[in-house]
Design an enzyme around this catalytic site. Structure first.
Site, PDB file in Angstrom:
ATOM      1  CD  GLU A 106      -2.763   1.335   2.454  1.00 26.26           C
ATOM      2  OE1 GLU A 106      -2.776   0.407   3.275  1.00 26.26           O
ATOM      3  OE2 GLU A 106      -3.489   2.330   2.546  1.00 26.26           O
ATOM      4  CE  LYS A 108      -5.876  -0.362   1.628  1.00 27.75           C
ATOM      5  NZ  LYS A 108      -6.659  -1.036   2.646  1.00 27.75           N
TER       6      LYS A 108
HETATM    7  P1  13P Z   1      -9.381   3.946   3.788  1.00 27.23           P
HETATM    8  O1  13P Z   1     -10.205   3.198   2.755  1.00 27.23           O
HETATM    9  O2  13P Z   1     -10.188   4.527   4.897  1.00 27.23           O
HETATM   10  O3  13P Z   1      -8.407   4.892   3.161  1.00 27.23           O
HETATM   11  O4  13P Z   1      -8.529   2.840   4.548  1.00 27.23           O
HETATM   12  C1  13P Z   1      -7.876   1.881   3.840  1.00 27.23           C
HETATM   13  C2  13P Z   1      -6.656   1.522   4.572  1.00 27.23           C
HETATM   14  O5  13P Z   1      -6.478   0.379   4.929  1.00 27.23           O
HETATM   15  C3  13P Z   1      -5.641   2.556   4.816  1.00 27.23           C
HETATM   16  O6  13P Z   1      -4.505   1.985   5.335  1.00 27.23           O
END
Ligand code: 13P
Length: 394
Positions: free
Chosen positions: A202, A244
């Protein structure tokens, strides 16, 4: 012939040269978990808020940040009847991984019975990046990660998440921030795969700021290509890994306001097609502060556009936190006995995002059902999720 190779080629070939690779059996097990997580029409519920982050949300909803409130709230989400129709995996925080329902069933087992894979946030939060630009961060948690992953696997986790954040301005992210975060994401992903966990990678480009969507697209391309390059040179098997990212959006304070779903879809798909290899099974977007309705409409437009332009071989789905939970928390916090209505709402939010992951969401259009959000177009932006100088989460 090694001495004749350039250093970047040597680093790309490093895992082949050292034989630092997974066995065929492990690689195919990871690939099948990743495929399950990215199954058509399914996405991930990110409920891995650290004690500090969930505390701020509970506080805003008028609830104290106690272990039992956190447990009861997560129990409500995980015991939603039918959730497995739309949700393939749930990301949990360390505390939650070991918790159980009020009648004593472990959360990991409850989820597995619904066909949902348990996952775990393995990073330790953000810290200021030495030598980085103002407000730039790296993510803590590599030290001791291998041992921790072994323990998470024993507790039932099948996949993991690590969040890096990158700030966008005309000058940022700096080359140092791009490189450091890409390297750390790849190091984390490699450790996870060695331990049998599918890594969710991510790199979140933050929407805070007044940058244009074009600037955000350029920064996304720069960051994602550095991440992919580091994943490859570290020997991460892309088939057993998921990405992500943030959708490609204008800054939250951009002049000219936000972008409509088609505009978000065009820019997002263009960047993904340029940099994400087809071997990666899924791109599961975070919601990143968009309203619940926007996140669904944008995901739907991304899938429709991808189908139209083609050459988009990955699942394009969701790994939402706020966009699957904000209305649910609001409803439940007003009356904690209203579990069934809150679960119904959680299921409806999951359902519309499942439709969007297939490009079949009809809400918001003429004749379509209204979006189930109780917050309408309310932004879910939180300015404490970058580095605000806060103490690291406990
Ligand atoms: P959000 O969809 O609220 O951005 O959270 C996703 C997430 O796991 C952020 O680390």
């Amino acid at each position: 012939m090694l001495p004749l190779l350039s250093s970047s080629l040597v680093s790309l070939l490093h895992p082949y040269i050292t034989g630092d690779y997974l066995t065929g059996e492990m690689a195919s097990e990871l690939a099948s978990i990743a495929e399950r997580l990215a199954a058509p029409g399914k996405g991930i519920l990110a409920s891995d808020e650290s004690t500090g982050t969930i505390g701020k949300r509970l506080e805003k909803a008028g609830l104290p940040n106690t272990e039992d409130i956190r447990r009861a709230y997560r129990e409500l989400l995980y015991t939603t009847p039918g959730l497995g129709q739309y949700i393939s995996g749930v990301i949990m925080f360390k505390e939650t991984l070991h918790q159980a329902t009020s009648d004593g069933r472990r959360f990991t087992e409850v989820l597995q019975q619904e066909g949902i894979l348990p996952g775990i946030k393995v990073d330790e939060g953000l810290a200021p990046l030495p030598g980085g630009g103002e407000g730039e961060t790296f993510t803590r948690g590599l030290e001791g990660l291998r041992e921790a992953c072994g323990e998470y696997v024993r507790a039932g986790a099948r996949f993991a998440k690590w969040r890096a954040t990158l700030k966008v301005t005309d000058q940022l992210p700096s080359p140092a921030a791009v490189q450091r975060n890409a390297e750390d994401l790849a190091a984390y992903a490699k450790i996870c795969q060695d331990c049998g966990l599918v890594p969710i990678v991510e790199p979140e480009l933050l929407i805070d700021g007044d940058h244009s969507q074009e600037r955000f697209a350029a920064a996304s391309q720069q960051v994602l290509s550095a991440v992919v390059s580091c994943l490859l040179s570290s020997g991460v098997a892309l088939e057993g890994c998921l990405l992500k990212p943030q959708m490609v959006l204008p800054g939250a304070d951009a002049t000219g306001g936000g972008a409509g779903p088609e505009q978000v879809a065009r820019a997002t798909v263009e960047v993904m097609r340029r940099v994400i290899p087809p071997a990666l099974p899924g791109i599961l977007f975070l919601s990143g502060g968009q309203s619940e309705e926007q996140a669904t409409a944008n995901l739907d437009a991304i899938n429709r556009h991808a189908r139209q332009v083609g050459r988009c071989p990955w699942a394009l789905s969701f790994s939402f936190g706020r966009a699957l939970q904000a209305s649910v928390l609001k409803l439940w916090s007003a009356d904690r006995t209203s579990v069934a209505p809150a679960q119904h709402l959680a299921l409806q939010l999951a359902r519309v995002n499942s439709e969007a992951a297939l490009g079949r969401y009809a809400g918001g259009q003429e004749g379509g059902q209204p979006h189930p959000s109780r917050l309408s177009a309310e932004s879910l932006r939180e300015n404490f999720r970058g580095w605000g100088g806060q103490q690291p989460p406990k």
